[in-house]
Design an enzyme around this catalytic site. Structure first.
Site, PDB file in Angstrom:
ATOM      1  N   MET A  79      17.571  12.992   4.765  1.00 31.94           N
ATOM      2  CA  MET A  79      17.545  11.656   4.600  1.00 31.94           C
ATOM      3  C   MET A  79      16.199  10.529   5.357  1.00 31.94           C
ATOM      4  O   MET A  79      15.497  11.793   6.097  1.00 31.94           O
ATOM      5  CB  MET A  79      18.735  10.539   5.550  1.00 31.94           C
ATOM      6  CG  MET A  79      19.854  10.521   4.708  1.00 31.94           C
ATOM      7  SD  MET A  79      21.591  10.632   5.271  1.00 31.94           S
ATOM      8  CE  MET A  79      21.164   8.512   5.029  1.00 31.94           C
ATOM      9  N   HIS A  80      16.283   9.278   5.294  1.00 30.77           N
ATOM     10  CA  HIS A  80      15.023   8.687   6.428  1.00 30.77           C
ATOM     11  C   HIS A  80      13.309   9.383   5.581  1.00 30.77           C
ATOM     12  O   HIS A  80      12.730   7.469   6.490  1.00 30.77           O
ATOM     13  CB  HIS A  80      15.420   8.335   7.436  1.00 30.77           C
ATOM     14  CG  HIS A  80      16.840   8.983   8.363  1.00 30.77           C
ATOM     15  ND1 HIS A  80      17.541   7.758   7.903  1.00 30.77           N
ATOM     16  CD2 HIS A  80      17.485   9.876   9.120  1.00 30.77           C
ATOM     17  CE1 HIS A  80      18.849   7.767   7.875  1.00 30.77           C
ATOM     18  NE2 HIS A  80      19.076   8.980   9.101  1.00 30.77           N
ATOM     19  N   ASP A 238      21.907  13.428   2.431  1.00 30.68           N
ATOM     20  CA  ASP A 238      22.475  15.266   2.728  1.00 30.68           C
ATOM     21  C   ASP A 238      23.671  15.268   3.116  1.00 30.68           C
ATOM     22  O   ASP A 238      25.204  15.848   2.688  1.00 30.68           O
ATOM     23  CB  ASP A 238      21.626  16.322   4.411  1.00 30.68           C
ATOM     24  CG  ASP A 238      20.846  15.747   4.986  1.00 30.68           C
ATOM     25  OD1 ASP A 238      21.388  14.378   5.394  1.00 30.68           O
ATOM     26  OD2 ASP A 238      19.814  16.391   5.533  1.00 30.68           O
TER      27      ASP A 238
END
Length: 508
Positions: A79-80, A238
């Site tokens: 992520m991110h 995830d």
């Protein structure tokens, strides 16, 4: 196999691909590694082209001999990460990853100048160094020419989905970690976009994780040998994907993931925010929400200690050393209740697992790892035990926030590479006072991606039905009251250490 579904787990060190049939049976897995770069202390970057090239290479290997059976493809992804594309959809700069800590000033601006209350009201969260919005502000300030070229802002797995379909898409769970998304109402926040100098058209269309975003591009389908109507489903971040893969889909269900990072994930039917914004309030891949505490370093602490410091890759043997002096007549099997009785809960060494800074619950990119309590009789086994316990203590910090909000959590599933360690599972069960359930498959995000693909293709009506059909509990680690009491005392000491060192971290 009549129908095949591919789950792609786009991780930090490797992409893992999983092939599942229509009954939920896992037929094959393939893993392909790619590099990660650390250009400066605290920075962490990757080349998105590496993700695509290794994913395609892995896909060809995965579906060899059954390419014509593939029905759907979906994802779980780190992520991110900030992936920025220009007007020709070319990558402008290396992706800035989830564990990158360069955005301290930007987080201070968002949390203190704009205000935590404002940010939380807009997104359900506050700024953490790894989130996407602070990275955009950093890029705007430090790389203005590149920032001006941005036409599309994407997340790692969504870049991969774009390369497969030509569609700029994301899902609600992954978008939740950008700090540009109104999590409660599942839409982009106009205020946050304006604060970051972002136009909404630069962002992808938001889907639910189980929704179809398109089909594989004709030329790629031909290269892979699959049909042109193979559907690509949005997928999830995830941890949300792992939650699907572990059956963490009902209200109050819990999952702990011990991967490169460590997370505690609590599914919820309703949106909520804790008083301190210590936990992330994100959308779930099942269409509801979840609370999540995230440590930036978990199994990566073990890898660092064993491989980089001790230069010893044999983790299993090293963990057995911890129990070598057990009173149980030389029995060093951590699955034996009597084993480790002289060391668990009694270690005099502590480890703070903040090798890349820390997110939940401290939100401190300046934090760093530390050993405390060594003496002349300290052994390497003591220090490895401290590393394992330190990660478990860190996860408990987030669990305590959830419990203080009134949530009653008594058991958890567990997944990730670290979940394979019986000793670590024993520590977590007793440090966190939770029954830890192991499941038949520990594939986590990859299995979750495959299940989302199956839901999107109509094999299952929803994620709950998919999880019920596929996820099977195979064992459990029940807390031992004596160890729980010993670890409670240790934890109360551990929780004093970060506050004592916080000012020192700032000076470092």
């Amino acid at each position: 196999m009549e129908k095949g579904f591919v789950g792609i787990d786009l991780g930090t060190s490797a992409v893992k691909l999983l092939l599942m049939d229509e009954t939920g049976r896992i037929l094959k897995t393939v893993s392909k590694e790619y590099p990660i770069s650390f250009p400066k202390p605290g920075w962490s970057e990757q080349n998105p082209y590496d993700w695509y090239e290794q994913s395609i290479a892995g896909m060809k290997e995965l579906i060899k001999g059954c390419a014509d059976k593939i029905e759907g493809i979906s994802f779980g992804g780190q992520m991110h990460g900030l992936v920025v594309l220009d007007a020709e959809d070319q990558v402008i700069r290396p992706a800035i990853l989830w564990n990158d800590g360069r955005t301290g000033e930007e987080c201070v601006y968002l949390n203190e100048t704009v205000g935590r209350d404002v940010i939380s009201a807009e997104t359900g969260n506050i700024a953490f160094a790894g989130f996407t919005a602070p990275k955009l502000l950093w890029m705007k300030k430090n790389e203005p020419e590149s920032f001006a070229k941005i036409e599309k802002i994407m997340l790692p797995k969504d870049y991969l989905a774009y390369r497969l379909t030509g569609v700029h898409a994301t899902d609600a769970s992954d978008a939740s970690g950008m700090l540009l998304f109104d999590v409660k109402n599942r839409k982009w926040s106009a205020k946050m976009c304006k604060l970051c100098g972002v136009r909404e058209e630069q962002l992808a269309k938001v889907f639910e994780s189980y929704e179809v975003i398109g089909t594989v591009k004709a030329e790629l389908a031909e290269e892979l040998g699959i049909r042109k109507d193979v559907r690509v489903i949005a997928g999830a971040g995830d941890n949300a994907a792992a939650a699907i893969g572990t059956g963490t889909v009902g209200n109050g269900d819990c999952n702990i993931s011990l991967g490169t990072s460590g997370t505690i994930f609590i599914a919820a039917d309703n949106f909520s925010v804790d008083d301190q914004n210590a936990l992330h309030s994100f959308a779930h891949a099942n269409g509801a929400w979840h609370l999540m505490g995230c440590m930036l370093s978990a199994a990566s602490c073990n890898k660092w200690w064993m491989e980089d410091i001790l230069r010893d890759p044999d983790m299993a043997a090293a963990q057995k050393e911890i129990c070598a002096d057990s009173r149980s007549a030389g029995n060093n099997d951590p699955t034996d209740k009597a084993a480790c009785c002289t060391v668990l809960g009694r270690n005099h060494v502590y480890f703070l697992p903040y090798l890349m800074g820390e997110r939940s619950p401290h939100n401190d990119p300046a934090a760093r790892g530390a050993f405390i309590g060594m003496s002349m009789d300290t052994t390497r086994a003591d220090m490895l035990q401290a590393v394992l316990e330190g990660v478990a203590f860190g996860l408990r910090d987030s669990l305590e926030v959830a419990r203080s909000s009134g949530l009653k959590i008594e058991k958890t599933k567990i997944c990730g590479g670290g979940a394979k360690s019986p000793l670590w599972r024993k520590m977590i069960a007793n440090i966190m006072n939770l029954t830890v359930e192991t499941i038949e498959s520990e594939e986590g995000p990859a299995l979750g991606g495959a299940l989302l693909a199956a839901v999107g293709c109509g094999v299952f009506k929803d994620t709950k039905e998919a999880a019920a059909a596929v996820v099977k509990v195979t064992g459990e680690e029940v807390p031992d009251p004596e160890l729980v009491a010993l670890y409670e005392e240790r934890y109360q000491t551990f929780r004093k250490l970060y506050p004592a060192l916080k000012d020192v971290y700032g000076e470092l």
